[in-house]
Write a protein that holds these residues in place. Sequence first.
Motif, PDB file in Angstrom:
ATOM      1  N   ARG A   1      52.429   1.956  21.123  1.00 10.64           N
ATOM      2  CA  ARG A   1      52.997   0.902  20.865  1.00 10.64           C
ATOM      3  C   ARG A   1      52.126  -0.386  21.086  1.00 10.64           C
ATOM      4  N   ALA A   2      51.547  -0.594  22.337  1.00 11.50           N
ATOM      5  CA  ALA A   2      50.869  -1.729  22.544  1.00 11.50           C
ATOM      6  C   ALA A   2      49.611  -1.649  21.532  1.00 11.50           C
ATOM      7  N   VAL A   3      49.114  -0.698  21.532  1.00 13.57           N
ATOM      8  CA  VAL A   3      47.690  -0.861  20.916  1.00 13.57           C
ATOM      9  C   VAL A   3      47.977  -1.019  19.336  1.00 13.57           C
ATOM     10  N   ASN A   4      49.085  -0.130  18.835  1.00 13.88           N
ATOM     11  CA  ASN A   4      49.509  -0.483  17.201  1.00 13.88           C
ATOM     12  C   ASN A   4      49.774  -1.827  17.093  1.00 13.88           C
ATOM     13  N   SER A   5      50.424  -2.613  18.083  1.00 14.08           N
ATOM     14  CA  SER A   5      51.092  -3.866  18.064  1.00 14.08           C
ATOM     15  C   SER A   5      49.872  -4.795  17.690  1.00 14.08           C
ATOM     16  N   VAL A   6      48.877  -4.665  18.319  1.00 16.44           N
ATOM     17  CA  VAL A   6      47.619  -5.461  18.469  1.00 16.44           C
ATOM     18  C   VAL A   6      47.192  -5.309  17.027  1.00 16.44           C
ATOM     19  N   VAL A   7      47.101  -4.269  16.513  1.00 22.93           N
ATOM     20  CA  VAL A   7      46.645  -3.798  15.309  1.00 22.93           C
ATOM     21  C   VAL A   7      47.465  -4.706  14.005  1.00 22.93           C
ATOM     22  N   VAL A   8      48.602  -4.237  14.056  1.00 24.22           N
ATOM     23  CA  VAL A   8      49.383  -5.224  13.318  1.00 24.22           C
ATOM     24  C   VAL A   8      49.408  -6.638  13.133  1.00 24.22           C
ATOM     25  N   VAL A   9      49.454  -7.052  14.317  1.00 22.40           N
ATOM     26  CA  VAL A   9      49.539  -8.524  14.629  1.00 22.40           C
ATOM     27  C   VAL A   9      48.200  -9.036  14.250  1.00 22.40           C
ATOM     28  N   LYS A  10      47.329  -8.454  14.539  1.00 21.24           N
ATOM     29  CA  LYS A  10      46.019  -8.820  13.951  1.00 21.24           C
ATOM     30  C   LYS A  10      45.852  -9.064  12.578  1.00 21.24           C
ATOM     31  N   ARG A  11      46.632  -8.157  11.968  1.00 21.48           N
ATOM     32  CA  ARG A  11      46.642  -8.232  10.377  1.00 21.48           C
ATOM     33  C   ARG A  11      47.738  -9.157  10.013  1.00 21.48           C
ATOM     34  N   GLY A  12      48.254  -9.648  10.748  1.00 19.56           N
ATOM     35  CA  GLY A  12      49.273 -11.055  10.342  1.00 19.56           C
ATOM     36  C   GLY A  12      50.553 -10.603   9.980  1.00 19.56           C
ATOM     37  N   VAL A  13      51.210  -9.814  10.631  1.00 18.55           N
ATOM     38  CA  VAL A  13      52.454  -9.325  10.492  1.00 18.55           C
ATOM     39  C   VAL A  13      53.625 -10.021  10.933  1.00 18.55           C
ATOM     40  N   ILE A  14      53.361 -11.011  11.876  1.00 16.30           N
ATOM     41  CA  ILE A  14      54.458 -11.925  12.211  1.00 16.30           C
ATOM     42  C   ILE A  14      55.028 -12.999  11.328  1.00 16.30           C
ATOM     43  N   LEU A  15      54.340 -13.661  10.807  1.00 15.10           N
ATOM     44  CA  LEU A  15      54.907 -14.624   9.614  1.00 15.10           C
ATOM     45  C   LEU A  15      55.788 -14.019   8.684  1.00 15.10           C
ATOM     46  N   PRO A  16      55.162 -12.964   8.006  1.00 17.40           N
ATOM     47  CA  PRO A  16      56.115 -12.304   6.855  1.00 17.40           C
ATOM     48  C   PRO A  16      56.933 -11.731   7.359  1.00 17.40           C
TER      49      PRO A  16
ATOM     50  N   HIS B   1      64.486  -4.123   9.619  1.00 20.55           N
ATOM     51  CA  HIS B   1      62.905  -3.502   9.946  1.00 20.55           C
ATOM     52  C   HIS B   1      62.354  -4.857  10.368  1.00 20.55           C
ATOM     53  N   ALA B   2      62.101  -5.760  10.018  1.00 20.77           N
ATOM     54  CA  ALA B   2      61.383  -7.018  10.152  1.00 20.77           C
ATOM     55  C   ALA B   2      61.936  -7.184  11.640  1.00 20.77           C
ATOM     56  N   ALA B   3      63.074  -7.190  12.010  1.00 15.96           N
ATOM     57  CA  ALA B   3      63.565  -7.648  13.335  1.00 15.96           C
ATOM     58  C   ALA B   3      62.799  -6.617  14.554  1.00 15.96           C
ATOM     59  N   GLY B   4      63.170  -5.242  13.865  1.00 18.57           N
ATOM     60  CA  GLY B   4      62.427  -4.156  14.547  1.00 18.57           C
ATOM     61  C   GLY B   4      61.066  -4.280  14.847  1.00 18.57           C
ATOM     62  N   ILE B   5      60.246  -4.707  14.014  1.00 15.69           N
ATOM     63  CA  ILE B   5      58.887  -5.140  13.944  1.00 15.69           C
ATOM     64  C   ILE B   5      58.689  -6.075  15.203  1.00 15.69           C
ATOM     65  N   LEU B   6      59.352  -7.250  14.968  1.00 13.69           N
ATOM     66  CA  LEU B   6      59.318  -8.130  15.756  1.00 13.69           C
ATOM     67  C   LEU B   6      59.622  -7.930  17.217  1.00 13.69           C
ATOM     68  N   ALA B   7      60.499  -7.072  17.573  1.00 19.19           N
ATOM     69  CA  ALA B   7      60.971  -6.518  18.764  1.00 19.19           C
ATOM     70  C   ALA B   7      59.833  -5.934  19.407  1.00 19.19           C
ATOM     71  N   CYS B   8      59.277  -4.827  18.833  1.00 22.79           N
ATOM     72  CA  CYS B   8      58.250  -4.133  19.180  1.00 22.79           C
ATOM     73  C   CYS B   8      57.001  -4.848  19.541  1.00 22.79           C
ATOM     74  N   VAL B   9      56.592  -5.846  18.738  1.00 21.02           N
ATOM     75  CA  VAL B   9      55.152  -6.572  19.085  1.00 21.02           C
ATOM     76  C   VAL B   9      55.530  -7.575  20.183  1.00 21.02           C
ATOM     77  N   ALA B  10      56.802  -8.020  20.461  1.00 20.70           N
ATOM     78  CA  ALA B  10      57.066  -9.017  21.309  1.00 20.70           C
ATOM     79  C   ALA B  10      57.425  -8.287  22.756  1.00 20.70           C
ATOM     80  N   GLU B  11      57.653  -6.979  22.763  1.00 24.70           N
ATOM     81  CA  GLU B  11      58.311  -6.115  24.015  1.00 24.70           C
ATOM     82  C   GLU B  11      56.939  -6.260  24.800  1.00 24.70           C
ATOM     83  N   THR B  12      57.409  -6.910  26.178  1.00 26.05           N
ATOM     84  CA  THR B  12      56.320  -6.526  27.133  1.00 26.05           C
ATOM     85  C   THR B  12      56.454  -5.018  27.860  1.00 26.05           C
ATOM     86  N   PRO B  13      55.310  -4.413  27.647  1.00 27.42           N
ATOM     87  CA  PRO B  13      55.182  -3.084  27.939  1.00 27.42           C
ATOM     88  C   PRO B  13      55.562  -3.136  29.794  1.00 27.42           C
TER      89      PRO B  13
END
Length: 163
Positions: A50-65, A80-92
């Motif tokens: 999740r942490a590695v994949n989060s970096v990839v999706v965030v670098k691709r600009g996922v937060i604003l959309p 699903h947007a809320a789920g994505i934001l929960a995952c990328v913001a979650e502290t491992p």
Amino acid sequence: MVLHLFNPDGTLNDEAVQDAVKTLKDGTLDDKEKAAKALDRMLQMHEQQRAVNSVVVVKRGVILPCVQLLKDGTPGGQMHAAGILACVAETPVGVFATTSAVAAASVNQASIVQAGGIQPLVNLLKSGSANSQEMAAGAVAAVSEDVNNQKALMKAGAILPLV
């Protein structure tokens, strides 16, 4: 739109992630929901990555959309947007809590706030489906890990729907 986010060898397909994020920005509401679902499931299912994949999706600009999808998406897209934001913001935690992963989560929390994500998440907490509320609660919990965000969450009315 490519919905297969993994290569045959199990590694993340960066091109497919880029395509999914582009669809979140520019697709029809139905396509945005499908792209959000694919990204959300990828992040939810692969906790060890999740942490590695989060970096990839965030670098691709996922937060604003995702924040925009919270505001004007279909109910499924919002969930699903809320789920994505929960995952990328979650502290491992535990073995996944590398210094870089913790730092990335902190930056992502701030990015969600800067993108205007607090009020749409709180709105989803108040009026979304049970599943959407669960995802929004996860994102709010993750964003609240930064003490600087707690006052904004309280001001937006996040406390009452969580009680």
